[in-house]
Design an enzyme around this catalytic site. Structure first.
Site, PDB file in Angstrom:
ATOM      1  N   ARG A 258       0.870  -1.174   0.000  1.00 27.69           N
ATOM      2  CA  ARG A 258       0.000   0.000   0.000  1.00 27.69           C
ATOM      3  C   ARG A 258       0.908   1.225   0.000  1.00 27.69           C
ATOM      4  O   ARG A 258       1.927   1.264   0.700  1.00 27.69           O
ATOM      5  CB  ARG A 258      -0.916   0.037   1.230  1.00 27.69           C
TER       6      ARG A 258
ATOM      7  N   GLU B 238      -2.671   7.516  -4.681  1.00 29.78           N
ATOM      8  CA  GLU B 238      -3.135   6.884  -5.930  1.00 29.78           C
ATOM      9  C   GLU B 238      -4.631   6.982  -6.168  1.00 29.78           C
ATOM     10  O   GLU B 238      -5.098   6.840  -7.301  1.00 29.78           O
ATOM     11  CB  GLU B 238      -2.714   5.401  -5.968  1.00 29.78           C
TER      12      GLU B 238
ATOM     13  N   HIS C 188      -0.980  -0.067  -9.792  1.00 29.00           N
ATOM     14  CA  HIS C 188      -1.673  -1.031  -8.924  1.00 29.00           C
ATOM     15  C   HIS C 188      -2.221  -2.215  -9.732  1.00 29.00           C
ATOM     16  O   HIS C 188      -3.431  -2.449  -9.775  1.00 29.00           O
ATOM     17  CB  HIS C 188      -2.807  -0.336  -8.148  1.00 29.00           C
TER      18      HIS C 188
END
Ligand code: NAD
Length: 328
Positions: free
Chosen positions: A233, A262, A294
């Site tokens: 993360r 993000e 991601h």
């Protein structure tokens, strides 16, 4: 069940439709979930949310008023959910704990190999007819030390792969995983791992304890020229400190599949827009930084497992009042 699916992309439809096989009414919503869009769940008893959907108290209060009983995350991480508020408001929360650790582990290794051998730069050069090798010098992984922070499912899969390359593997975790010790992984304290590793790769969840775990002080402890990989993360790394460390030459390579800001960037095509995040744009100027948006989870096997487990959570909640992989 009527299921409101937020942050829907074409691939979500494909895999969720296949897993539901006509047994549920899926309402696909393009919008990201937040306090403005939560009302779009009206008429659904279940909400299906993804990693950058905000499931905070204000959203959960809207759900409570709408009669939503279950939030089924189609993700493993749940840092975006206020579990305390969900419990108080009697809304069940479920996740997909282990859809395919190898998918994310293999992506972390893809970042390691690409950065080491400058594949991202070689690709662009060869297309331009530039076959010069200056600037593409890599190093052998064999014999190097890899430090894994967080040896759960994904970290253990990374440990297996890197052991196969002939690396020495160190680990730091709040609990020892016997699957790792069985393959020769040595557990050490985090400062020792940071000081000894040629590659540091992060696989712990984002919690209060791990937010900015890799900050200025942690970066200063690392070997000069170290490679840092984050597929976990974004906020586990203090990005501004990482940028400063790249500029000073301490951080030799940085591979990111996640970024702390993000939520307003990733998963959408923004190629015709001006990106206003200066820290993110600065990252992209460095030759030794590789960012993906991601996509660690993005394999056929993982998407199939995510969709099937999500539907299993919904169906067990429907039958027993408790989803199989309950968080509350
Ligand atoms: P997991 O729960 O199996 O393992 C997490 C490990 O981290 C555990 O061993 C835990 O003890 C350890 N840990 C917790 N706090 C720690 C701390 N303070 N320091 C060191 N270790 C600590 O989780 P997993 O399935 O391996 O996933 C790890 C993370 O990967 C998830 O939390 C998620 O954020 C991220 N993830 C990213 C993607 C992607 O597409 N990039 C996909 C799935 C998961």
């Amino acid at each position: 069940m009527d299921i409101a699916v937020f942050s829907t992309k074409s691939y979500d439809r494909t895999f969720l439709d296949a897993a539901a096989d006509g047994r549920h009414k899926l309402h696909y919503i393009d919008a990201q979930l937040n306090s403005d869009t939560a009302v779009l769940a009206s008429g659904s008893h279940t909400v299906c949310a993804f990693v950058n959907d905000r499931v905070d108290e204000s959203v959960l209060k809207v759900f409570r008023n709408l009669g939503v009983g279950l939030v089924a995350l189609r993700a493993a991480g749940y840092n975006n959910v206020d579990l305390v508020a969900a419990k108080r408001l009697e809304i069940a929360v479920a996740r997909v704990p282990a859809y395919s650790p190898e998918a994310v582990a293999e992506h972390a290794v893809a970042l390691i190999l690409s950065l080491d051998r400058n594949i991202h730069r070689a690709y662009a050069r060869v297309r331009e007819g530039n076959f010069a090798l200056e600037g593409l010098l890599g190093f052998n992984l064999h014999g190097k030390t890899v430090g894994i922070v967080g040896t759960g499912r994904i970290g253990t899969a990374v440990a297996r792969i890197m052991s196969g390359f002939g690396c020495k593997v160190l680990a730091a975790d709040i609990q020892v995983n016997p699957d790792c010790t069985a393959i020769g992984v040595n557990y050490v304290a985090l400062p020792a791992l940071l000081a000894a590793s040629d590659i540091v790769t992060l696989h712990c969840p984002l919690t209060h304890e791990t937010r900015h775990l890799v900050d200025e002080a942690a970066l200063a402890r690392m070997k000069p020229g170290v490679m840092l990989i984050n597929t976990s993360r974004g906020a586990i790394v203090d990005t501004r400190a990482a940028v400063a460390s790249i500029k000073s030459g301490r951080l030799g390579h940085l591979g990111l599949d996640v970024y702390e800001e993000e939520a307003t960037l990733f998963f959408d095509d923004k190629s015709d827009q001006v990106i206003r995040d200066d820290v993110f744009e600065r990252l992209l100027t460095f030759p030794n930084v590789l960012v993906t948006g991601h996509q660690g989870f993005f394999t056929k096997e993982a998407l199939t497992a995510i969709a099937e487990t999500t539907i299993a959570n919904v169906e067990s909640f429907e039958k027993t009042g408790t989803p199989v992989n309950a968080l509350t």
